[in-house]
Design a protein around this motif. Structure first.
Motif, short mmCIF file in Angstrom:
data_model
loop_
_atom_site.label_atom_id
_atom_site.label_comp_id
_atom_site.label_asym_id
_atom_site.label_seq_id
_atom_site.Cartn_x
_atom_site.Cartn_y
_atom_site.Cartn_z
N ASP A 138 -10.06 -22.22 13.45
CA ASP A 138 -9.72 -21.42 12.26
C ASP A 138 -11.01 -20.97 11.57
OD1 ASP A 138 -7.03 -21.64 12.65
OD2 ASP A 138 -6.74 -23.30 11.24
N ARG A 139 -10.90 -19.88 10.81
CA ARG A 139 -12.09 -19.30 10.19
C ARG A 139 -12.12 -19.53 8.68
NH1 ARG A 139 -11.46 -13.68 13.67
NH2 ARG A 139 -11.92 -14.62 15.71
N VAL A 140 -13.34 -19.80 8.18
CA VAL A 140 -13.57 -20.10 6.77
C VAL A 140 -14.58 -19.10 6.22
CG1 VAL A 140 -14.37 -21.80 5.10
CG2 VAL A 140 -13.10 -22.55 7.12
N LEU A 141 -14.19 -18.31 5.22
CA LEU A 141 -15.12 -17.40 4.57
C LEU A 141 -15.84 -18.15 3.46
CD1 LEU A 141 -16.25 -14.52 4.24
CD2 LEU A 141 -14.36 -14.05 2.67
N LEU A 142 -17.17 -18.20 3.55
CA LEU A 142 -17.99 -18.96 2.61
C LEU A 142 -18.89 -18.00 1.83
CD1 LEU A 142 -19.30 -21.58 1.50
CD2 LEU A 142 -20.77 -21.57 3.54
N ILE A 143 -18.65 -17.91 0.52
CA ILE A 143 -19.47 -17.04 -0.33
C ILE A 143 -19.97 -17.87 -1.50
CG2 ILE A 143 -19.59 -14.90 -1.64
CD1 ILE A 143 -17.14 -13.90 -0.14
N SER A 193 -23.29 -13.40 -2.10
CA SER A 193 -22.60 -13.28 -3.39
C SER A 193 -22.68 -11.86 -3.95
CB SER A 193 -23.23 -14.25 -4.41
OG SER A 193 -23.04 -15.59 -4.00
N GLN A 194 -23.46 -11.00 -3.31
CA GLN A 194 -23.57 -9.61 -3.75
C GLN A 194 -22.46 -8.72 -3.19
OE1 GLN A 194 -27.71 -8.07 -3.53
NE2 GLN A 194 -28.21 -10.12 -2.78
N LEU A 195 -21.56 -9.27 -2.40
CA LEU A 195 -20.48 -8.48 -1.82
C LEU A 195 -19.60 -7.88 -2.91
CD1 LEU A 195 -19.33 -10.79 1.14
CD2 LEU A 195 -20.67 -8.68 1.31
N LEU A 235 -10.78 -22.58 -2.27
CA LEU A 235 -11.48 -23.68 -2.93
C LEU A 235 -12.54 -23.12 -3.86
CD1 LEU A 235 -12.06 -26.24 -0.01
CD2 LEU A 235 -10.02 -25.84 -1.41
N LEU A 236 -12.55 -23.61 -5.09
CA LEU A 236 -13.46 -23.11 -6.11
C LEU A 236 -14.53 -24.15 -6.42
CD1 LEU A 236 -13.93 -20.70 -8.05
CD2 LEU A 236 -12.59 -21.96 -9.75
N VAL A 237 -15.78 -23.76 -6.24
CA VAL A 237 -16.91 -24.64 -6.57
C VAL A 237 -17.27 -24.38 -8.03
CG1 VAL A 237 -19.27 -25.30 -6.00
CG2 VAL A 237 -17.72 -24.56 -4.19
N SER A 238 -16.66 -25.14 -8.91
CA SER A 238 -16.83 -24.93 -10.34
C SER A 238 -16.20 -26.10 -11.07
CB SER A 238 -16.17 -23.62 -10.78
OG SER A 238 -16.11 -23.53 -12.18
N ASP A 293 -17.33 -19.37 -5.76
CA ASP A 293 -17.50 -19.84 -7.13
C ASP A 293 -16.88 -18.86 -8.12
OD1 ASP A 293 -19.25 -17.70 -7.13
OD2 ASP A 293 -21.07 -18.89 -7.45
N ASP A 294 -17.14 -19.10 -9.42
CA ASP A 294 -16.52 -18.30 -10.48
C ASP A 294 -16.88 -16.82 -10.41
OD1 ASP A 294 -15.10 -20.31 -11.80
OD2 ASP A 294 -16.91 -21.01 -12.82
N SER A 295 -18.08 -16.50 -9.95
CA SER A 295 -18.53 -15.11 -9.96
C SER A 295 -17.78 -14.24 -8.97
CB SER A 295 -20.04 -15.04 -9.66
OG SER A 295 -20.31 -15.48 -8.34
N VAL A 296 -17.28 -14.84 -7.89
CA VAL A 296 -16.61 -14.08 -6.84
C VAL A 296 -15.10 -14.25 -6.87
CG1 VAL A 296 -16.48 -13.74 -4.33
CG2 VAL A 296 -18.67 -14.26 -5.40
#
Length: 580
Positions: free
Chosen positions: A115-120, A146-148, A189-192, A168-171
């Motif tokens: 399975d694939r995991v998008l990591l930003i 994160s500039q996407l 999943l939110l890193v915050s 995270d919160d910005s994306v």
């Protein structure tokens, strides 16, 4: 797992191996302290086992050595931020946290192998944890910067069919906007420290799971990661790498080009969304047991870089040529880099003038490397080699690199050709597997016995490679072939030029001519443009062959770029030729 002095063997039980002819040698630029280039090529003789997993076979091996007291340096990851906060993880701590996260991915997120995991995420420790946890579970990580934009994220999700996203919160708001169009996306999943509807708290999940986890027994040729290309010449492609292509293949980067040992601390400033981050912030240093140093640094700042290099025991520094150009414009005499021993650059060709200024200011050479998202190091200048400013060195031990014509025939030394890697009779294991779900674009990369990089170059009589430009960037004007990089090099030496991009422009007499798009430095913005245009043209005629000067110059406020900061010449060229 034990350490061996045999530096070039990778067996079914991968062994962390020290770099260099002597474990106790001092790093200097003196050629006599390093093996010859020919010796390096002979020493590189990897074996690829049927099953391989970097987390189990490399990271866990260093962890075991650490616990036994054999490990020279126990720090695997050293992170700092602008507020002075620090996090230092040993290989044991990296293993502890990544096993917990592996249980989150396979448990709470119900992700299966493949399975694939998008990591930003930006440069924060959690980015490294996700990379290692995906290795442990056999899930395929897809890093993104994160500039996407929202459009970029939607494209990546729809073509990759990622089942999980970690950001995270910005994306997160952009993810929420596009998520309704991505029914396959099951976990977010939110890193915050904050709560957000529809998202699971990364930290909370991590704290509530066991650190006991059995690593998946992945095949060496199994898909491990997918990087989207920067899209300088078209839509971004999904470049798939296997567990061995990066996990073993990047040994050539860590051991030979970066010249790392267990005692080293490497700082690579690359954005986390690009393959260079995998090269020099994950695999290459940890293969060698070195410490990965990270400064959060949301935006590149010369003052932060110089203070960091002078305040921390960083021995090896790798950044982009553009960054060095910014650094040499500062007053470096105020700083002392007492630990810094090895400086490198990659991503684009570096201007010889910048190399010389850096050497004058620091006493250190810059060693250039060349590679792609699709490869490991293709060529580089290695310790002990003569540095030829303007050349990115000789072919790396990983590949048989040749210059070929459009039919795949090797061209003579000194003649321009396509930079290519031999793939027959045996394809190098460290070359990408394919462009995922794009058989045609994958097939288009190969011609005869070679993989074509899409770059043009020249090999001189000593085997050094010189970059000319992207294959579709080369300008044909009145019978002359002109590479944009050489013209851009000349332009940027003029005080008025802050940045430039050179492309072909239609001309009724010459077929096409050189056109330069120029961003002016602040003090020249108010100058008479016609006078300034003539002055810049005269300057270029002086520093390079007169036929290469830009017959057209357009002053612009900014240049179109990819999210990784590379100039999109294709956009400028299409505009000139009425294709946009």
């Amino acid at each position: 797992t034990e350490t061996s002095n045999a530096r070039t063997r990778v067996s079914t039980s991968f062994r962390p191996i020290r770099c260099g002819p002597s474990q106790t040698r001092q790093k200097t630029s003196a050629p006599q302290n390093f093996p010859s280039y020919e010796s390096l090529r002979q020493m590189y003789d990897p074996e690829v086992p049927e099953y391989f997993n970097f987390a189990r076979d490399v990271l866990d091996a260093w962890e075991a050595k650490e616990k036994s007291g054999e490990k020279v340096q126990s720090t695997a990851l050293w992170w700092v931020n602008e507020a002075g906060r620090q996090i230092k993880w040993s290989f044991e701590e990296l293993g502890f946290h990544s096993r917990r996260l592996a249980n989150v991915l396979s448990g709470e997120c119900q992700l299966q192998r493949g399975d694939r995991v998008l990591l930003i995420l930006p440069r924060i420790p959690e980015w490294w944890l996700v990379n290692v946890a995906c290795l442990r579970t056999g899930t395929i990580v897809i890093p993104g910067t994160s500039q996407l934009t929202e459009r970029d994220i939607l494209h990546r999700l729809q073509v990759s069919k990622a089942k999980c996203v970690i950001t995270d919160d910005s994306v997160a708001p952009m993810l929420d906007s596009v998520a309704p169009e991505c029914s396959f996306l099951k976990s977010k999943l939110l890193v915050s420290g904050k709560k957000r509807e529809g998202w699971r708290d990364f930290g909370e999940l991590l704290r509530n799971h066991s650190c006991s986890h059995e690593c998946v027994n992945t095949r060496s040729d199994e898909a491990m990661t997918i990087f989207f290309t920067s899209g300088t010449t078209g839509s971004p492609k999904m470049t798939q790498h296997s567990h061995c292509s990066f996990g073993i293949g990047l040994t050539v980067n860590g051991r030979y080009w970066l010249d790392l040992t267990e005692k080293d601390v490497l700082w690579n400033t690359s954005d986390t969304g690009w393959a260079k981050s995998a090269w020099s912030s994950v695999f290459a240093p940890w293969i060698q047991g070195a410490c990965v140093f990270v400064n959060h640094m949301p935006r590149f700042d010369t003052s932060t870089v110089l203070k960091t290099l002078s305040s921390y025991p960083i021995t090896t520094f790798c950044t982009a040529p553009t960054a060095y150009r910014m650094l040499v414009q500062e007053d470096i005499s105020r700083y002392t880099f007492s630990n810094l021993q090895h400086c490198l650059c990659a991503g684009e060709p570096i201007n010889p003038e910048v190399m010389e200024k850096w050497k004058q200011m620091t006493g250190l050479d810059i060693y250039e490397g060349y590679g792609q998202t699709e490869t490991v190091l293709i060529a580089g200048t290695f310790k002990g080699m003569k540095i030829k400013p303007g050349s990115f060195g000789k072919p790396s031990p990983a590949y048989d690199v040749q210059l070929v014509d459009d039919l795949g025939n090797i061209v003579p030394q000194g003649k321009e050709g396509n930079i290519a890697i031999r793939v027959k009779p045996h394809k190098p294991f460290s070359l990408f597997t394919k462009y995922t779900d794009d058989a045609q674009r994958t097939a288009d990369c190969y011609k005869g016995d070679f993989y074509l990089t899409g770059d043009k170059g020249v090999m001189d009589e000593e085997g050094y490679l010189w970059f000319v430009g992207r294959a579709d960037d080369v300008i044909l004007s009145a019978g002359y072939r002109i590479g944009p990089f050489e013209v851009e090099n000349a332009l940027i030496e003029h005080d008025a030029v802050a940045e430039s991009a050179v492309v072909s422009s239609p001309d009724p007499l010459r077929g096409e001519v050189v056109k330069a798009f120029v961003v002016l430095t602040a003090e020249y913005k108010t100058r008479n443009k016609d006078e300034l245009r003539a002055e810049i043209q005269k300057h270029v005629k002086k520093v390079t062959a007169p036929y290469k000067y830009p017959r057209k110059i357009e002053f612009v406020d900014h240049l179109p770029k990819t999210v990784s900061g590379k100039i999109r010449r294709v956009e400028l060229r299409n505009k000139e030729w009425g294709k946009s």
